[in-house]
Design a protein around this motif. Structure first.
Motif, PDB file in Angstrom:
ATOM      1  N   PRO A  56      -0.771  -7.004  -1.019  1.00 55.72           N
ATOM      2  CA  PRO A  56       0.591  -7.013  -0.442  1.00 55.72           C
ATOM      3  C   PRO A  56       0.644  -7.301   1.047  1.00 55.72           C
ATOM      4  O   PRO A  56       1.736  -7.572   1.574  1.00 55.72           O
ATOM      5  CB  PRO A  56       1.098  -5.596  -0.748  1.00 55.72           C
ATOM      6  CG  PRO A  56      -0.142  -4.766  -0.896  1.00 55.72           C
ATOM      7  CD  PRO A  56      -1.169  -5.675  -1.497  1.00 55.72           C
ATOM      8  N   ASN A  57      -0.489  -7.279   1.751  1.00 54.84           N
ATOM      9  CA  ASN A  57      -0.462  -7.501   3.191  1.00 54.84           C
ATOM     10  C   ASN A  57      -0.761  -8.944   3.599  1.00 54.84           C
ATOM     11  O   ASN A  57      -0.720  -9.263   4.791  1.00 54.84           O
ATOM     12  CB  ASN A  57      -1.453  -6.557   3.884  1.00 54.84           C
ATOM     13  CG  ASN A  57      -1.021  -5.104   3.783  1.00 54.84           C
ATOM     14  OD1 ASN A  57       0.177  -4.805   3.846  1.00 54.84           O
ATOM     15  ND2 ASN A  57      -1.976  -4.205   3.615  1.00 54.84           N
ATOM     16  N   LEU A  58      -1.095  -9.814   2.639  1.00 55.13           N
ATOM     17  CA  LEU A  58      -1.327 -11.216   2.974  1.00 55.13           C
ATOM     18  C   LEU A  58       0.006 -11.899   3.289  1.00 55.13           C
ATOM     19  O   LEU A  58       0.948 -11.848   2.495  1.00 55.13           O
ATOM     20  CB  LEU A  58      -2.029 -11.931   1.828  1.00 55.13           C
ATOM     21  CG  LEU A  58      -3.507 -11.587   1.593  1.00 55.13           C
ATOM     22  CD1 LEU A  58      -4.059 -12.387   0.424  1.00 55.13           C
ATOM     23  CD2 LEU A  58      -4.339 -11.853   2.844  1.00 55.13           C
ATOM     24  N   VAL A  59       0.055 -12.576   4.420  1.00 54.87           N
ATOM     25  CA  VAL A  59       1.329 -13.107   4.916  1.00 54.87           C
ATOM     26  C   VAL A  59       1.956 -14.098   3.944  1.00 54.87           C
ATOM     27  O   VAL A  59       3.168 -14.058   3.689  1.00 54.87           O
ATOM     28  CB  VAL A  59       1.133 -13.754   6.307  1.00 54.87           C
ATOM     29  CG1 VAL A  59       2.402 -14.479   6.750  1.00 54.87           C
ATOM     30  CG2 VAL A  59       0.751 -12.692   7.321  1.00 54.87           C
ATOM     31  N   VAL A  60       1.141 -15.012   3.376  1.00 53.45           N
ATOM     32  CA  VAL A  60       1.721 -16.030   2.499  1.00 53.45           C
ATOM     33  C   VAL A  60       2.196 -15.441   1.171  1.00 53.45           C
ATOM     34  O   VAL A  60       2.934 -16.100   0.434  1.00 53.45           O
ATOM     35  CB  VAL A  60       0.739 -17.197   2.230  1.00 53.45           C
ATOM     36  CG1 VAL A  60       0.476 -17.975   3.507  1.00 53.45           C
ATOM     37  CG2 VAL A  60      -0.547 -16.694   1.603  1.00 53.45           C
ATOM     38  N   LEU A  61       1.781 -14.225   0.867  1.00 54.34           N
ATOM     39  CA  LEU A  61       2.281 -13.537  -0.331  1.00 54.34           C
ATOM     40  C   LEU A  61       3.427 -12.579  -0.004  1.00 54.34           C
ATOM     41  O   LEU A  61       4.294 -12.336  -0.839  1.00 54.34           O
ATOM     42  CB  LEU A  61       1.141 -12.749  -1.003  1.00 54.34           C
ATOM     43  CG  LEU A  61      -0.102 -13.548  -1.390  1.00 54.34           C
ATOM     44  CD1 LEU A  61      -1.147 -12.627  -2.026  1.00 54.34           C
ATOM     45  CD2 LEU A  61       0.250 -14.695  -2.345  1.00 54.34           C
ATOM     46  N   LEU A  65      -4.897 -13.867  -6.134  1.00 57.71           N
ATOM     47  CA  LEU A  65      -4.259 -12.777  -5.408  1.00 57.71           C
ATOM     48  C   LEU A  65      -2.746 -12.932  -5.468  1.00 57.71           C
ATOM     49  O   LEU A  65      -2.220 -14.042  -5.349  1.00 57.71           O
ATOM     50  CB  LEU A  65      -4.720 -12.771  -3.950  1.00 57.71           C
ATOM     51  CG  LEU A  65      -6.238 -12.829  -3.716  1.00 57.71           C
ATOM     52  CD1 LEU A  65      -6.541 -12.862  -2.224  1.00 57.71           C
ATOM     53  CD2 LEU A  65      -6.949 -11.666  -4.391  1.00 57.71           C
ATOM     54  N   VAL A  66      -2.064 -11.809  -5.658  1.00 54.84           N
ATOM     55  CA  VAL A  66      -0.604 -11.789  -5.705  1.00 54.84           C
ATOM     56  C   VAL A  66      -0.106 -10.578  -4.921  1.00 54.84           C
ATOM     57  O   VAL A  66      -0.864  -9.657  -4.619  1.00 54.84           O
ATOM     58  CB  VAL A  66      -0.079 -11.718  -7.161  1.00 54.84           C
ATOM     59  CG1 VAL A  66      -0.375 -13.008  -7.900  1.00 54.84           C
ATOM     60  CG2 VAL A  66      -0.687 -10.531  -7.903  1.00 54.84           C
TER      61      VAL A  66
END
Length: 248
Positions: free
Chosen positions: A122-127, A89-90
């Motif tokens: 795009p909504n994953l915090v670490v990304l 995931l990116v």
């Protein structure tokens, strides 16, 4: 920075007593060790069973000023043993992060996993909150017996695959340059003489090859990521009576 997903009071996905946080920590430490062996400075979000929020992990990476963020997880599906494979995931499908994710997936596919591709999250915090390129690797489904068997039986190969995928992409993009050492055993103008020496070395189990990229034909042994390994090989060759030169 290598991030082991979840931790502490957050076990992540759980299947038959198996906890994602344990698999991710073990794998993150193994990947980090391989990267360090290849000359990369590695930091970790955690090295023990502790909990930090994804935001805290992202801020830790930002404050440390790292150049790349690699987060390792295990996937899960609502129905057990229905889906298997790896995906990365990116934030979006562009740039260095996308190339790294593709290379990691390809390496893991070679180990035996189904390649489910690279997806934008795009909504994953670490990304989203990291200031540097970031990839989150889902190293198989924890509720897939197939993936767990692959994970357990090929653990070292999986760690190597993730590290190699990252290193290959960084090298291809010119982000890092490898120090690479070889031992030169002969220099010739004539191919026949070069081949004769190469074959002689191969018969003695030396990893010999011919390099004709320069003005002369070079018979070499190696190469090696660190100088000490090249020196050890040079000493062995000298003891067998060969004239040698370490080149990089």
């Amino acid at each position: 920075m290598v991030d082991a997903g979840h931790g502490g009071r957050d076990p992540g996905a759980v299947f038959n007593g198996r906890q994602e946080k344990d698999d991710t920590l073990r794998l993150a430490l193994a990947v980090g060790e391989i990267l360090q062996d290849n000359g990369i400075d590695v930091s970790y979000t955690r090295t023990t069973d502790v909990y930090e929020t994804p935001y805290e992990k992202a801020m830790k990476a930002n404050n440390a000023g790292v150049d790349f963020f690699l987060s390792i997880h295990r996937n899960s599906f609502p129905t057990d043993n229905e889906v298997s494979g790896v995906e990365s995931l990116v934030y979006d499908l562009s740039g260095l992060k996308y190339q790294v994710a593709q290379d990691i997936n390809a390496q893991l596919e070679a180990v035996g996993f189904v390649n489910l591709g690279v997806k934008a999250r795009p909504n994953l915090v670490v990304l989203k909150r990291t200031n540097m390129p970031a990839v989150l690797v889902e190293a198989g489904f924890i509720n897939s017996d197939t993936d767990n068997m692959l994970f357990d039986n090929n653990f070292d190969a999986i760690a190597e695959a993730i590290a190699t995928g990252l290193l290959d992409a960084l090298n291809a993009e010119g982000v890092i340059q490898e120090n690479y050492y070889r031992v030169q055993v002969g220099l010739f103008r004539n191919w026949r003489y070069a081949e004769r020496l190469r074959n002689e070395l191969l018969e003695q189990d030396y990893p010999a090859f011919i390099d004709d990229s320069g003005p002369f034909i070079s018979v070499q042994v190696g190469g090696y990521d660190n100088l000490s390994d090249a020196v050890a090989m040079e000493r062995r060759l000298k003891m067998d009576g060969y004239d040698t030169l370490i080149i990089s």
